[in-house]
Design an enzyme around this catalytic site. Structure first.
Site, short mmCIF file in Angstrom:
data_model
loop_
_atom_site.label_atom_id
_atom_site.label_comp_id
_atom_site.label_asym_id
_atom_site.label_seq_id
_atom_site.Cartn_x
_atom_site.Cartn_y
_atom_site.Cartn_z
N VAL A 110 43.53 33.51 30.92
CA VAL A 110 44.30 33.77 32.15
C VAL A 110 45.60 34.47 31.77
O VAL A 110 46.40 33.91 31.01
CB VAL A 110 44.60 32.46 32.91
N PRO A 111 45.87 35.67 32.30
CA PRO A 111 47.07 36.42 31.91
C PRO A 111 48.32 35.94 32.63
O PRO A 111 48.25 35.34 33.71
CB PRO A 111 46.72 37.85 32.33
N ASN A 167 48.91 37.28 36.40
CA ASN A 167 48.25 36.63 37.54
C ASN A 167 47.89 35.19 37.18
O ASN A 167 46.71 34.82 37.17
CB ASN A 167 46.97 37.39 37.92
N GLY A 178 45.41 40.41 27.25
CA GLY A 178 45.82 41.54 26.42
C GLY A 178 44.69 42.07 25.57
O GLY A 178 43.68 41.38 25.34
N GLY A 197 39.76 45.96 30.45
CA GLY A 197 40.51 46.95 29.69
C GLY A 197 41.81 47.31 30.40
O GLY A 197 42.08 46.84 31.51
N CYS A 239 46.47 45.81 37.42
CA CYS A 239 45.97 46.85 36.52
C CYS A 239 45.30 48.01 37.23
O CYS A 239 45.29 49.13 36.72
CB CYS A 239 45.01 46.25 35.48
N GLU A 294 49.70 53.30 30.70
CA GLU A 294 49.77 52.19 31.66
C GLU A 294 51.21 51.71 31.81
O GLU A 294 51.92 51.51 30.84
CB GLU A 294 48.89 51.04 31.19
N LEU A 336 38.02 42.91 36.42
CA LEU A 336 37.41 44.21 36.66
C LEU A 336 36.90 44.82 35.36
O LEU A 336 37.68 45.17 34.48
CB LEU A 336 38.42 45.15 37.33
#
Length: 529
Positions: free
Chosen positions: A170-171, A174, A255, A273, A306, A397, A476
């Site tokens: 989990v990043p 979010n 990451g 990605g 993203c 990005e 995604l």
């Protein structure tokens, strides 16, 4: 506890090392040899340090292994308890979870922003509602266990079966929305899940996890169905989970290093990605709608989603009108002088990339730091650029409310620039086109090496399925374009084993049936109409 366990190690304990080393020292003193004394003293220090470090390392490794084993074993037992639950019972559980998170959506958003210092409360609240209620609506009524289909002609039946225990990253971007999203899609397939939250969001993750376990208990489900690493998580611990033989699947949202570690673990995985979506603004685009979509999307949660827009590529004939449309929507399109000042503030010269502290911050605050002012509140910062290069920090990005703007001669040149931008960063993720020309849309679709092509849609909301027909998802895939295993918006069906029951059919039977039908159709056709 550590001290007690330390005493029971099979290797010599600290006191034994001291006694043995002391004897060496006394012997050296008796001989009154200064050199030998110094050498003995060095041996004491070295041996004590070496043995202590080795024993401590072993203890830590053993403790970590025990901790991982215990969580996985409890998840295995919990999964077996619900694997035969009927669809209606699973859907009621998912509804209760979604509604409970929705009730606490703003509270969780505030906690996430306070702890991570990323994004904003209003948009995180909206993401929490989407990841709970909207994702639930996409799951209810679907088949997550048992018979999926029956092909009578081919005599093939397909059935869904759980994958088992899923490990999910989990990043920090979010922390709550991805948490509940992964819980819902896992439980729909009768799987258990162990989540590994970002260290930056351990507090809010603990709160959400406890909320979810409370709902599980209320509905007669074992709370161990949903577990998470509650202490400050380390990469070593995450890898230990990934490589555990009873972890069946990995959902790697995080990451690049951790996504690669997931694929290297030997456990089946779906990873994501980097985003870097190019946006082609064609000559016939509705510029008011395009500008509104861009500002709404890239300012959402301060630009950390993203699939949001990262690079605007506008055809020269409409670029001036497009700039004006952007400013009417609250974007600040920088002058050359402002561009230089802004880059000096937000770019780390050593890395030639945005400073980490820029990520997820308000556009108005970033503008203030660079001395950029407008008569309206600044929602987004647009930086005109020329060079499509890895050396250009605006061509990669940008997890902030910052966009590059490239001007191109026509749509064909624009498509080439979009391809070049994706080659630098963002392969496989998302590309966006604003036009009503079906020929241009088709050409763009063929040329872009991405999994999602959005047409006249905001990147953030369209990519996750909020304002498009795509499956609602916060994971995604980027396909082999981006080094991952699927191009899909990941959902519960990716967490199922599909069984196929095939009955015996004599060789050539199916082919013969097809030939007979074709023959009869040709013979009977003249007698109709």
């Amino acid at each position: 506890m550590l001290a007690t366990e330390y005493q029971h190690l099979d290797t010599p304990c600290f006191e034994e090392n001291v006694d043995r080393s002391y004897a060496i020292l006394v012997d050296a003193l008796a001989k009154k040899e200064q050199a030998e004394f110094e050498q003995g003293l060095a041996q004491i220090t070295s041996r004590i340090k070496s043995d202590t470090i080795e024993q401590a390392s072993t203890l830590i490794a053993d403790t970590a292994d025990t901790f991982v084993d215990a969580m996985v074993e409890s998840a295995v037992r919990a999964q077996k308890e619900i694997q035969d639950w009927p669809e209606t019972r699973i859907d009621k559980l998912l509804q209760a979870l979604a509604e409970r998170v929705n009730e606490h959506a703003e509270e969780l958003a505030r906690a996430a922003v306070r702890e991570t210092q990323l994004g904003n409360v209003a948009d995180k609240t909206a993401k929490n509602r989407f990841a709970s209620l909207d994702v639930y609506r996409s799951l209810v009524g679907q088949i997550g266990q048992g018979r999926l289909s029956l092909d009578k002609r081919r005599k093939v039946t397909t059935l869904a079966s759980p994958v088992g225990v899923v490990f999910g990253l989990v990043p920090a971007t979010n922390p709550t929305s991805t948490f509940i999203f992964k819980v819902l899609i896992c439980l729909k397939g009768r799987n258990a899940i162990i989540l590994s939250p970002s260290q930056r969001a351990s507090g809010v993750s603990n709160g959400l996890g406890e909320l979810i376990q409370q709902v599980l208990r209320e509905h007669g489900a074992p709370p161990q169905l949903v577990q998470w690493v509650q202490s400050k998580n380390s990469r070593t611990t995450a890898i230990a989970f990934m490589e555990h033989p009873k972890i069946s699947f990995i959902l790697a949202t995080g990451g690049p290093a951790m996504v690669k570690a997931a694929y290297r673990s030997g456990t089946p995985a779906i990873g994501v990605g980097a985003g870097n979506a190019p946006v082609l603004i064609c000559a016939d685009a509705n510029l008011k709608h395009t500008a509104a979509s861009v500002v709404m999307s890239k300012s959402f949660d301060n630009g950390i989603v993203c699939c949001s827009e990262h690079n605007l590529v506008a055809v020269q004939s409409c670029v001036q009108a497009f700039k004006e449309a952007l400013e009417k929507q609250g974007a600040a399109v920088l002058s050359e002088e402002e561009r230089v000042a802004f880059l000096n503030v937000v770019v780390d010269p050593a890395r030639n990339r945005l400073k980490p502290q820029v990520n997820g911050q308000l556009a108005s605050e970033l503008a203030r730091q660079a001395g950029i002012c407008r008569v309206y509140p600044i929602k987004l910062i647009v930086v005109p650029s020329e060079k499509v290069s890895e050396k250009n920090p605006m061509a990669v990005e940008k997890l902030a409310p910052i966009l590059s703007l490239f001007t191109v001669a026509d749509e064909q040149v624009g498509m080439r620039v979009c391809q070049e931008l994706l080659a630098i960063d963002g392969l496989g993720h998302t590309a966006i086109i604003h036009t009503y020309n079906s020929t241009l849309i088709e050409a763009f679709t063929v040329r872009m090496p991405v999994s999602r092509i959005l047409v006249n849609a905001p990147g953030t909301q369209g990519g996750i399925g909020m304002t498009s027909g795509l499956i609602p998802s916060l994971t995604l895939g980027c396909g082999t374009f981006g080094g991952t295993s699927t191009t899909d918006n990941v959902t519960y069906s990716h967490l199922l084993n599909i069984k196929r029951v095939a009955y015996y059919t004599p060789p050539g039977t199916l082919t013969l049936v097809g030939r007979m039908r074709s023959f009869l159709k040709r013979k009977l056709l003249p007698f109709h109409g």
